[in-house]
Design a protein around this motif. Structure first.
Motif, PDB file in Angstrom:
ATOM      1  N   TYR A 129      45.481  41.041  37.581  1.00  0.00           N
ATOM      2  CA  TYR A 129      45.793  40.156  38.707  1.00  0.00           C
ATOM      3  C   TYR A 129      44.743  39.060  38.711  1.00  0.00           C
ATOM      4  O   TYR A 129      43.551  39.326  38.531  1.00  0.00           O
ATOM      5  N   VAL A 130      45.186  37.797  38.881  1.00  0.00           N
ATOM      6  CA  VAL A 130      44.289  36.658  38.765  1.00  0.00           C
ATOM      7  C   VAL A 130      44.452  35.728  39.961  1.00  0.00           C
ATOM      8  O   VAL A 130      45.575  35.431  40.381  1.00  0.00           O
ATOM      9  N   ALA A 131      43.302  35.273  40.495  1.00  0.00           N
ATOM     10  CA  ALA A 131      43.281  34.265  41.552  1.00  0.00           C
ATOM     11  C   ALA A 131      42.535  33.055  41.000  1.00  0.00           C
ATOM     12  O   ALA A 131      41.453  33.195  40.432  1.00  0.00           O
ATOM     13  N   THR A 132      43.118  31.866  41.151  1.00  0.00           N
ATOM     14  CA  THR A 132      42.455  30.669  40.640  1.00  0.00           C
ATOM     15  C   THR A 132      42.537  29.525  41.636  1.00  0.00           C
ATOM     16  O   THR A 132      43.495  29.405  42.400  1.00  0.00           O
ATOM     17  N   THR A 133      41.510  28.723  41.619  1.00  0.00           N
ATOM     18  CA  THR A 133      41.517  27.449  42.328  1.00  0.00           C
ATOM     19  C   THR A 133      40.569  26.537  41.567  1.00  0.00           C
ATOM     20  O   THR A 133      39.427  26.917  41.294  1.00  0.00           O
ATOM     21  N   GLY A 134      41.055  25.377  41.177  1.00  0.00           N
ATOM     22  CA  GLY A 134      40.230  24.497  40.349  1.00  0.00           C
ATOM     23  C   GLY A 134      39.791  25.229  39.099  1.00  0.00           C
ATOM     24  O   GLY A 134      40.597  25.780  38.369  1.00  0.00           O
ATOM     25  N   LYS A 135      38.471  25.277  38.873  1.00  0.00           N
ATOM     26  CA  LYS A 135      37.928  25.960  37.693  1.00  0.00           C
ATOM     27  C   LYS A 135      37.378  27.347  38.016  1.00  0.00           C
ATOM     28  O   LYS A 135      36.777  27.985  37.164  1.00  0.00           O
ATOM     29  N   ASP A 136      37.567  27.816  39.240  1.00  0.00           N
ATOM     30  CA  ASP A 136      37.154  29.173  39.615  1.00  0.00           C
ATOM     31  C   ASP A 136      38.280  30.144  39.267  1.00  0.00           C
ATOM     32  O   ASP A 136      39.440  29.884  39.590  1.00  0.00           O
ATOM     33  N   VAL A 137      37.924  31.252  38.617  1.00  0.00           N
ATOM     34  CA  VAL A 137      38.909  32.261  38.212  1.00  0.00           C
ATOM     35  C   VAL A 137      38.382  33.642  38.584  1.00  0.00           C
ATOM     36  O   VAL A 137      37.304  34.040  38.168  1.00  0.00           O
ATOM     37  N   TYR A 138      39.160  34.364  39.398  1.00  0.00           N
ATOM     38  CA  TYR A 138      38.819  35.726  39.797  1.00  0.00           C
ATOM     39  C   TYR A 138      39.849  36.661  39.173  1.00  0.00           C
ATOM     40  O   TYR A 138      41.045  36.395  39.240  1.00  0.00           O
ATOM     41  N   THR A 139      39.381  37.749  38.584  1.00  0.00           N
ATOM     42  CA  THR A 139      40.264  38.658  37.862  1.00  0.00           C
ATOM     43  C   THR A 139      40.055  40.109  38.300  1.00  0.00           C
ATOM     44  O   THR A 139      38.922  40.584  38.353  1.00  0.00           O
ATOM     45  N   LEU A 140      41.150  40.781  38.610  1.00  0.00           N
ATOM     46  CA  LEU A 140      41.161  42.221  38.894  1.00  0.00           C
ATOM     47  C   LEU A 140      41.974  42.870  37.780  1.00  0.00           C
ATOM     48  O   LEU A 140      43.158  42.593  37.635  1.00  0.00           O
ATOM     49  N   ASN A 141      41.323  43.705  36.980  1.00  0.00           N
ATOM     50  CA  ASN A 141      41.964  44.352  35.845  1.00  0.00           C
ATOM     51  C   ASN A 141      41.949  45.865  36.088  1.00  0.00           C
ATOM     52  O   ASN A 141      40.917  46.509  35.922  1.00  0.00           O
ATOM     53  N   ILE A 142      43.071  46.407  36.526  1.00  0.00           N
ATOM     54  CA  ILE A 142      43.180  47.843  36.777  1.00  0.00           C
ATOM     55  C   ILE A 142      43.427  48.530  35.447  1.00  0.00           C
ATOM     56  O   ILE A 142      44.436  48.299  34.796  1.00  0.00           O
ATOM     57  N   GLN A 143      42.470  49.366  35.042  1.00  0.00           N
ATOM     58  CA  GLN A 143      42.548  49.990  33.726  1.00  0.00           C
ATOM     59  C   GLN A 143      43.001  51.439  33.770  1.00  0.00           C
ATOM     60  O   GLN A 143      43.512  51.952  32.792  1.00  0.00           O
ATOM     61  N   MET A 144      42.786  52.098  34.916  1.00  0.00           N
ATOM     62  CA  MET A 144      43.181  53.498  34.997  1.00  0.00           C
ATOM     63  C   MET A 144      43.550  53.863  36.432  1.00  0.00           C
ATOM     64  O   MET A 144      42.909  53.421  37.370  1.00  0.00           O
ATOM     65  N   GLN A 145      44.631  54.636  36.567  1.00  0.00           N
ATOM     66  CA  GLN A 145      44.997  55.177  37.864  1.00  0.00           C
ATOM     67  C   GLN A 145      45.435  56.614  37.669  1.00  0.00           C
ATOM     68  O   GLN A 145      46.327  56.909  36.885  1.00  0.00           O
ATOM     69  N   GLU A 149      45.543  58.826  43.454  1.00  0.00           N
ATOM     70  CA  GLU A 149      45.062  57.722  44.279  1.00  0.00           C
ATOM     71  C   GLU A 149      43.822  57.054  43.710  1.00  0.00           C
ATOM     72  O   GLU A 149      43.436  55.983  44.150  1.00  0.00           O
ATOM     73  N   LYS A 150      43.170  57.679  42.725  1.00  0.00           N
ATOM     74  CA  LYS A 150      41.937  57.137  42.134  1.00  0.00           C
ATOM     75  C   LYS A 150      42.256  55.992  41.178  1.00  0.00           C
ATOM     76  O   LYS A 150      43.142  56.098  40.339  1.00  0.00           O
ATOM     77  N   VAL A 151      41.506  54.895  41.337  1.00  0.00           N
ATOM     78  CA  VAL A 151      41.723  53.698  40.523  1.00  0.00           C
ATOM     79  C   VAL A 151      40.374  53.209  39.992  1.00  0.00           C
ATOM     80  O   VAL A 151      39.359  53.275  40.689  1.00  0.00           O
ATOM     81  N   SER A 152      40.376  52.723  38.751  1.00  0.00           N
ATOM     82  CA  SER A 152      39.169  52.094  38.215  1.00  0.00           C
ATOM     83  C   SER A 152      39.565  50.945  37.304  1.00  0.00           C
ATOM     84  O   SER A 152      40.679  50.885  36.788  1.00  0.00           O
ATOM     85  N   GLY A 153      38.628  50.028  37.137  1.00  0.00           N
ATOM     86  CA  GLY A 153      38.886  48.875  36.290  1.00  0.00           C
ATOM     87  C   GLY A 153      37.740  47.886  36.355  1.00  0.00           C
ATOM     88  O   GLY A 153      36.613  48.240  36.703  1.00  0.00           O
ATOM     89  N   LYS A 154      38.058  46.653  36.024  1.00  0.00           N
ATOM     90  CA  LYS A 154      37.057  45.586  36.008  1.00  0.00           C
ATOM     91  C   LYS A 154      37.415  44.541  37.054  1.00  0.00           C
ATOM     92  O   LYS A 154      38.595  44.282  37.317  1.00  0.00           O
ATOM     93  N   LEU A 155      36.378  43.937  37.626  1.00  0.00           N
ATOM     94  CA  LEU A 155      36.547  42.855  38.585  1.00  0.00           C
ATOM     95  C   LEU A 155      35.573  41.766  38.193  1.00  0.00           C
ATOM     96  O   LEU A 155      34.413  42.054  37.872  1.00  0.00           O
TER      97      LEU A 155
END
Length: 115
Positions: free
Chosen positions: A2-18, A21-27
């Motif tokens: 999942y990606v949020a962007t505005t201008g040159k700012d980029v935020y990324t949520l990468n869900i790698q394991m579920q 109810e337990k979730v882990s990944g990179k932000l």
């Protein structure tokens, strides 16, 4: 991913394991001409709410803060609310969290992963 962007700012949520109810990944919060951070997200996903801890490296220091997302359709919206005054890293009242999908840096749209 999942990606949020505005201008040159980029935020990324990468869900790698579920598992249940337990979730882990990179932000990652990649800000143009400002401090950026990236790290590990671990938390729980229940009733459309993803709540967990973001452990990250920024300016050479290891830090942790609580983050929350709400599922809206195929996307996630980041939530904001009052945090502990002493540390500023944990929410004090989850019932006061607000989710604003009209804010471009709060709306994480389903996307392909980009490293």
């Amino acid at each position: 991913c999942y990606v949020a962007t505005t201008g040159k700012d980029v935020y990324t949520l990468n869900i790698q394991m579920q598992t249940g109810e337990k979730v882990s990944g990179k932000l990652a919060f990649k800000n143009f001409e400002k401090d950026s951070s990236s790290g590990i997200f671990t938390g729980n996903y229940k009733d459309g709410i993803l709540l967990g801890d973001y452990t990250f490296q920024s300016e050479g220091m290891l830090s942790q803060m609580q983050v929350i997302f709400k599922k809206e359709g195929d996307n996630f919206v980041r939530g904001y609310g009052p945090v502990d005054a002493e540390t500023g890293t944990k929410f004090t009242d989850l019932s006061q969290i607000t989710f604003d999908s009209s804010s471009t840096l709060s709306l994480f749209e389903k996307s392909e992963c980009v490293e």
